[in-house]
Design an enzyme around this catalytic site. Structure first.
Site, short mmCIF file in Angstrom:
data_model
loop_
_atom_site.label_atom_id
_atom_site.label_comp_id
_atom_site.label_asym_id
_atom_site.label_seq_id
_atom_site.Cartn_x
_atom_site.Cartn_y
_atom_site.Cartn_z
N ARG A 58 -28.81 96.02 3.54
CA ARG A 58 -29.66 95.00 2.94
C ARG A 58 -31.16 95.74 2.59
NH1 ARG A 58 -33.67 93.03 6.27
NH2 ARG A 58 -32.28 92.95 7.98
N TYR A 111 -31.99 74.27 -15.35
CA TYR A 111 -30.82 73.72 -14.55
C TYR A 111 -31.34 72.60 -13.54
CZ TYR A 111 -27.24 75.63 -11.10
OH TYR A 111 -25.74 75.38 -10.57
N ASP A 176 -35.77 82.12 -17.87
CA ASP A 176 -34.14 81.66 -17.00
C ASP A 176 -34.27 81.82 -18.65
OD1 ASP A 176 -31.14 81.54 -16.81
OD2 ASP A 176 -31.96 79.37 -15.46
N LYS A 201 -22.63 84.19 -14.88
CA LYS A 201 -22.30 83.47 -15.88
C LYS A 201 -22.34 84.85 -17.00
CE LYS A 201 -23.65 79.76 -13.83
NZ LYS A 201 -25.46 79.46 -14.81
C1 LIG Z 1 -25.46 78.98 -12.99
C2 LIG Z 1 -27.56 78.76 -13.74
C3 LIG Z 1 -28.17 78.69 -12.45
C4 LIG Z 1 -27.49 78.74 -11.21
O1 LIG Z 1 -27.37 80.29 -11.19
P1 LIG Z 1 -26.26 80.35 -9.63
O2 LIG Z 1 -25.73 82.15 -10.14
O3 LIG Z 1 -24.78 79.55 -9.83
O4 LIG Z 1 -27.07 80.17 -7.81
C5 LIG Z 1 -29.40 79.11 -12.94
N1 LIG Z 1 -30.14 79.06 -14.49
C6 LIG Z 1 -29.05 78.60 -15.36
C7 LIG Z 1 -29.65 78.52 -16.54
C8 LIG Z 1 -28.13 78.68 -14.37
O5 LIG Z 1 -27.02 77.88 -15.43
#
Ligand SMILES: *Cc1c(COP(=O)(O)O)cnc(C)c1O
Length: 412
Positions: A58, A111, A176, A201
């Site tokens: 951790r 999101y 983001d 993603k």
């Molecule tokens: C999917 C997504 C998230 C969240 O990510 P996780 O890995 O599912 O927790 C945050 N921001 C955007 C733009 C996303 O597409």
């Protein structure tokens, strides 16, 4: 080194003879020299990036650190901190902001999970939602963070990062950048303090690893995030880190090909009589950012068919090859209706306010042959066609009767 070379090259010299970074799955590490282990624990607790002994997984893991070092190189930052998921990364950023004042200015849409985290009170945050033009007037003495998503999920609205950073003044701006990836956009080059990715993603790219990562413009900001990560435990699993590192090596090639497919589908859909509206970077507001802040429009678009949400759902059911599923950035094409799934949690009112219509379909384009994708999409649209022919262009409450302008572009 140019970008593609950096994606495959080792981020720093290694003494190991292994050609590929080793995968270290240990949860604990031998601590024969108690002093050294104790000093290491102190260092980890202070948020330092290196210490002689990992002690416990951790606190530190070398496979995870390898992924972070690659991200730092690709994003052009000072350091990176990886987390179990994108939401764990965003939560850590919000917790850090909370300890520095607690007021966050956020630019919608974002999101659905992020919207919910900001609005739900779960983290005890105070949030002001502001359009890109209202950021400077929303800043208060206790504002600790400005949060923005570009391209925004799911409307693909673009935000001018440098303009928002200017409006934010001394308040750090977090971007983001999940939809863009470092291939197309590196927010720190445009004066952001943080670049965030759901690595689940495009970075992972194969739909088999969850992860999140924040690249910071300063070492201190990374240390603060590491302290939060150690305390709250949202660490990235080393196997996921291994898969995400592998994903980074093919990221430029995958992005280029998926973007090519997306551009072709967008062009064809815009000509389709049953299509009300296509949302894609470069087609709407802030279009000039494509080619500048963002090197290309990316591989995600959204589309509205004539006939509303029920027609959209019927089209999803009629698909034979494209997978109806949430998530994005995989090797294969995924399609979903955000109001029903990814942006459901934020509620109907917030969706209406941020310009996310019920009938919007979000498409993350993969690496299939584009003709197969087009054949599937067009048969699904055709087989769910409206019984009565459309008389001219229908007036839409969100759009008026215009075509080719993204919803929510430049609005709060
Ligand atoms: C999917 C997504 C998230 C969240 O990510 P996780 O890995 O599912 O927790 C945050 N921001 C955007 C733009 C996303 O597409």
């Amino acid at each position: 080194m140019r970008f593609k070379t950096r994606c495959v090259a080792h981020p720093k010299p290694s003494e190991s003879l292994a050609h590929v970074e080793p995968l270290d799955l240990s949860t604990t590490y031998r601590t024969p020299v108690a002093d050294e282990a104790a000093r290491s624990i102190d260092a980890w607790a202070e948020g330092e990036a290196e210490a002689p002994n990992p002690v416990y997984a951790r606190l530190f893991n070398p496979t995870v650190r390898g992924f972070e070092e690659r991200m730092t190189v690709l994003e052009g930052g000072a350091d990176s901190v990886a987390f179990a998921t994108g939401m764990a990364a965003i939560s850590a950023l919000f917790l850090a902001a909370r300890s520095r004042g607690g007021h966050i200015v956020a630019v919608p849409p974002v999101y659905g999970g992020t919207h919910h985290l900001l609005d739900s009170g779960l983290l005890g945050l105070e949030v002001t939602w502001a359009g890109p033009e209202q950021v400077d007037s929303a800043i208060r003495p206790d504002t600790a963070l400005v949060f923005v998503e570009t391209p925004a999920n799911p409307t693909l609205a673009l935000r001018d990062i440098r303009a928002i950073a200017r409006a934010a003044g001394s308040v750090p701006v977090a971007v983001d950048s999940t939809f863009a990836t470092p291939v197309l956009q590196r927010p720190l080059e445009w004066d952001a303090a943080f670049s965030i990715h759901s690595a689940t993603k495009f970075i992972g790219g194969h739909g088999d690893a969850l992860g999140g990562v924040v690249t910071t413009a300063s070492q201190d900001a990374a240390a603060e995030l590491r302290r939060i990560r150690i305390a709250t435990g949202g660490i990235l699993h080393p196997l996921a880190a291994h898969l995400l590192t592998r994903g980074l090596k093919t990221l430029p090639v995958r992005m280029a090909e998926a973007q090519r497919n997306a551009q072709e589908l967008v062009e064809r859909l815009r000509e389709h009589p049953d299509v009300l509206h296509v949302l894609y970077p470069g087609l709407g507001g802030e279009a000039h950012l494509v080619g500048g802040q963002m090197a290309g429009p990316g591989a995600v678009f959204s589309v509205r068919l004539r006939g509303g949400a029920s027609r959209a759902d019927a089209a999803l059911r009629a698909l034979r090859q494209i997978t109806p599923a949430v998530s994005l950035g995989s090797v294969d094409t995924l399609i979903q209706r955000p109001a029903a799934l990814t942006h459901r949690i934020m509620g109907e009112t917030a969706r209406a306010e941020t310009g996310i219509p019920d009938d919007l379909l979000r498409v993350s384009v993969g690496l299939e042959d584009v003709e197969d994708l087009w054949a599937d999409l067009s048969q699904a649209i055709l087989s769910t066609g409206l019984r009565e022919p459309v008389q001219g262009r229908r007036r839409d409450p969100l759009l008026g009767d215009r075509k080719g302008q993204p919803i929510g572009a430049g609005q709060g």
